[in-house]
Design a protein around this motif. Sequence first.
Motif: not given
Length: 272
Positions: A1-29
């Motif tokens: 497979m070429s690199k273009n055929e692989y899924w590129v991870h683009d998931l958001d670590p925040f479930l809800f984000q209130f500021t740039e660095n503050f919110g409800i993260r999946y890790y804390g959840l």
Amino acid sequence: MSKNEYWVHDLDPFLFQFTENFGIRYYGLAYALGFLAGMWLLHLFCKHGKAVLTPEQQSFTITAMMIGVLLGGRLGYSLFYALEETLHRPWVIFQIWKGGMASHGGFIGVLVACWWVAKKLKLSFLQLGDLLCPLVPPGILLGRIANFINGELWGKVTDVSWAVIFPQSASLIRTPLEQIAPRHPSQLYEAGLEGALLLAYSQWRLWKTDVLATPGRLTGEFLAIYAVVRIFGEQFREPDAPLIMDLSRGSFYSIFLLLAGVFLVLRSRKTT
């Protein structure tokens, strides 16, 4: 497979984000849901006669486990994976918003919490340990899934069809000619092995066998199986710290869990 055929991870670590660095993260959840799952399982064990703990004792036990996991995990990361930085800048231990938890440190924290609860409630340490081990896998399962969502602790480079490109792994590129390569989604392997597999096994042993009649047996089996699957899973994971004796730190520290598990299993056989 070429690199273009692989899924590129683009998931958001925040479930809800209130500021740039503050919110409800999946890790804390993941931690919160893991503790809730442990609380629910302990309630079921007591309800069906697997343990005799009052609601107040159950709450005390879960609270102690929560403190043990959080403190042990954080201190374990600081000492096992970031010792040099911790010695030079000890205040980083308290910078929890930057991440950094170690499962082996969490195990030590739970061990100390178990000893404390057993002492306070005048219970058998080994019997309590057998009761608490089955509460741990849901948290591991959810935590590893959160690692994947965060795009951290990625695996080694591979060309398997289900490989994932983690943009954050660009930090490993050492020359301009190198490109971001597809990698094993090792976080999901670990979620299945350390989480789902151990959850199924420990619940089966507790509900379908008389393993609780042999104090220490289930704890020993749990530690030994965790160590084996962790060492296996580490073969697909990119080491995130310098090796020890040509082993990743996860594999090296798991050897001690394996020895402890084997010891408890052999000890339980002698006492039957």
